[in-house]
Design a protein around this motif. Structure first.
Motif, short mmCIF file in Angstrom:
data_model
loop_
_atom_site.label_atom_id
_atom_site.label_comp_id
_atom_site.label_asym_id
_atom_site.label_seq_id
_atom_site.Cartn_x
_atom_site.Cartn_y
_atom_site.Cartn_z
N GLY A 8 -18.53 -33.84 -20.19
CA GLY A 8 -19.82 -33.45 -19.37
C GLY A 8 -21.07 -33.80 -20.32
N LEU A 27 -24.18 -36.05 -20.23
CA LEU A 27 -25.56 -35.88 -20.00
C LEU A 27 -26.35 -36.69 -20.98
CD1 LEU A 27 -25.15 -32.09 -19.66
CD2 LEU A 27 -25.97 -33.62 -18.01
N PHE A 52 -25.77 -23.46 -19.68
CA PHE A 52 -24.83 -23.54 -20.78
C PHE A 52 -25.66 -24.37 -21.89
CE2 PHE A 52 -21.25 -25.38 -22.67
CZ PHE A 52 -20.73 -24.39 -23.48
N SER A 79 -26.47 -28.42 -22.08
CA SER A 79 -27.59 -29.06 -21.22
C SER A 79 -28.58 -29.36 -22.29
CB SER A 79 -27.97 -28.04 -20.23
OG SER A 79 -27.04 -27.64 -19.38
N VAL A 136 -30.10 -27.90 -13.09
CA VAL A 136 -28.62 -27.39 -13.43
C VAL A 136 -28.32 -26.72 -11.97
CG1 VAL A 136 -27.18 -26.01 -14.72
CG2 VAL A 136 -29.04 -27.27 -15.85
N ALA A 140 -22.39 -29.93 -13.91
CA ALA A 140 -21.18 -29.73 -14.30
C ALA A 140 -20.00 -29.21 -13.54
CB ALA A 140 -21.47 -28.91 -15.56
N ASN A 144 -14.02 -30.36 -18.10
CA ASN A 144 -13.33 -29.49 -19.00
C ASN A 144 -12.47 -28.35 -18.64
OD1 ASN A 144 -13.56 -28.10 -21.53
ND2 ASN A 144 -15.01 -26.58 -20.91
N TRP A 198 -17.84 -22.20 -8.42
CA TRP A 198 -17.01 -22.25 -9.69
C TRP A 198 -16.60 -21.03 -10.07
CZ3 TRP A 198 -19.99 -22.67 -15.02
CH2 TRP A 198 -18.86 -22.64 -16.02
N TRP A 205 -23.75 -17.03 -19.17
CA TRP A 205 -24.87 -17.72 -19.96
C TRP A 205 -25.92 -16.80 -20.49
CZ3 TRP A 205 -25.41 -21.76 -15.99
CH2 TRP A 205 -24.32 -22.75 -15.63
#
Ligand SMILES: *Cc1c(COP(=O)(O)O)cnc(C)c1O
Length: 382
Positions: free
Chosen positions: A55, A59, A81, A84, A142, A170, A195, A297, A329
């Protein structure tokens, strides 16, 4: 220990991997790569996709394709995260770190509009950030936890201020907003990660989708060492960022089960949210504004008024009792490599980040296991 999120590899993964070995196609040339790209594009509602090695690589190449370069600024929510921000730094640019909205944990369009009006100046097609004298080259919303940002408002600002938009989606494959699939919400390029901890995984990997065929061709070109034709001709500095057939084989098997995985994730989140109703003065559900379908997620909640020390103790207690709970995060503006990056006030990100608790949410989590998590959490919340 009930794990936080582990992949379910019980579909066609092993069979497709065996096909890679038998056919000899293990590198970035091979039939699964094209199949994977087709399936990702379809799930995102787009006509084109380019599969990438991760990912983060997706980006980086997407930002490069829309023209982000040395000394530019890229608008980014600080609650994300670190990858980015790193993708922006790999371009020689720097993130301009904005706060998020309390109702979505995504980039705040009201704050962004204010800052564009107060601090920026459009000179032809070039947007100048007056305090730093630097060009603002792109906007990178994001989709936190798989929930799309308010792309109606952010997209309108991007058009007004001539900013290309690269969405860090993501963990958001399978999400939508007002019935519109995640790849069609107004970003020029939308980037996914596959991932190991994402809802669908290819071991490691990413993908870039979009509606403009020429832009996607540029992404593909840049990700393939900017090679022209079959001989060793390269027209610029490209990257070796393509996904391999081995990764894509796993990814294809996973994507066959995307909607089942998302249904499982949503059911898990709903069960936690039902519990939180009884403890509403202690813990709140993750945000999901009306009209949005998050890809859910992760599951978990926001503790109402815990201190960082109380959060550490709660997580330690959950872990002692066999529940792999984790924090979320830490905002980018608090990370040493981004100490110098320009930022807005961070009232929301600083007040919520350490209170976010993530709880076990593997798609294969059994109902009894979730009951067990809920029982342990009940004890901890008293
Ligand atoms: C996972 C993730 C990434 C990075 O993706 P990789 O495939 O691990 O490189 C970037 N941004 C966000 C928001 C993520 O959740």
């Amino acid at each position: 220990m009930i794990p936080l999120a582990v992949p379910d590899l019980t579909g066609n993964e092993a069979r497709y991997l065996q096909e890679c070995i038998s056919s000899g196609f293990v590198s970035s040339v091979g039939p699964f790569v094209g199949r994977f790209e087709h399936a990702v594009a379809q799930a995102a509602g787009c006509s084109h996709a380019v599969a990438t090695a991760s990912g983060t690589a997706g980006l980086h190449v997407a930002l490069t394709a829309v023209g982000v370069g040395r000394d530019d600024l890229v608008i980014l929510p600080s609650l994300t995260f670190i990858a980015s921000a790193n993708a922006i730094a790999y371009c020689g640019a720097e993130p301009w770190l904005l706060d998020v909205e309390p109702g979505s944990w995504n980039l705040d369009p009201v704050l962004l509009e204010q800052l564009l009006e107060q601090e920026c100046l459009l000179e032809g097609e070039r947007l100048l950030h007056r305090p730093s004298g630097r060009r603002v080259a792109a906007m990178m919303p994001v989709y936190t936890l798989g929930l799309p940002a308010d792309m109606q408002r952010l997209g309108a600002l991007a058009r007004k201020w001539r900013l290309p938009v690269v969405a860090d989606a993501a963990a958001a494959l399978g999400s939508s907003c007002r019935e519109q699939a995640v790849g069609t919400l107004g970003a020029d390029l939308t980037v996914f990660s596959f991932n190991g901890n994402k809802t669908v995984t290819s071991g490691g990997g990413g993908a870039v989708v979009g509606a403009q065929e020429s832009l996607l061709q540029l992404v593909r070109h840049l990700a393939t060492t900017a090679r022209q034709g079959e001989e060793y001709d390269h027209d610029r500095i490209g990257f070796n960022y393509r996904m391999t057939n081995v990764q894509a084989a796993v990814g294809c098997a996973q994507l066959e089960r995307l909607s089942a995985f998302i249904t499982a994730k949503r059911r898990i989140r709903e069960r936690y949210n039902a519990l939180f109703q009884e403890y509403a003065h202690f813990i709140q559900p993750f945000p999901e504004p009306a009209g949005y379908q998050s890809a859910c997620w992760f599951s978990g909640g926001l503790l109402c008024d815990a201190t960082p020390e109380q959060m550490r103790k709660l997580i330690a207690r959950l872990q002692e009792d066999g529940v792999a709970a984790r924090p979320f995060w830490k905002p980018v503006h608090l990370q040493p490599p981004y100490q110098q990056a320009p930022r807005s006030r961070q009232r929301v990100s600083e007040s919520i980040h350490y209170r976010i608790l993530t709880l076990p949410c593997s798609t294969s989590l059994r109902e009894e296991e979730q009951e067990q998590v809920i029982a342990v959490l009940r004890r901890c919340l008293g």
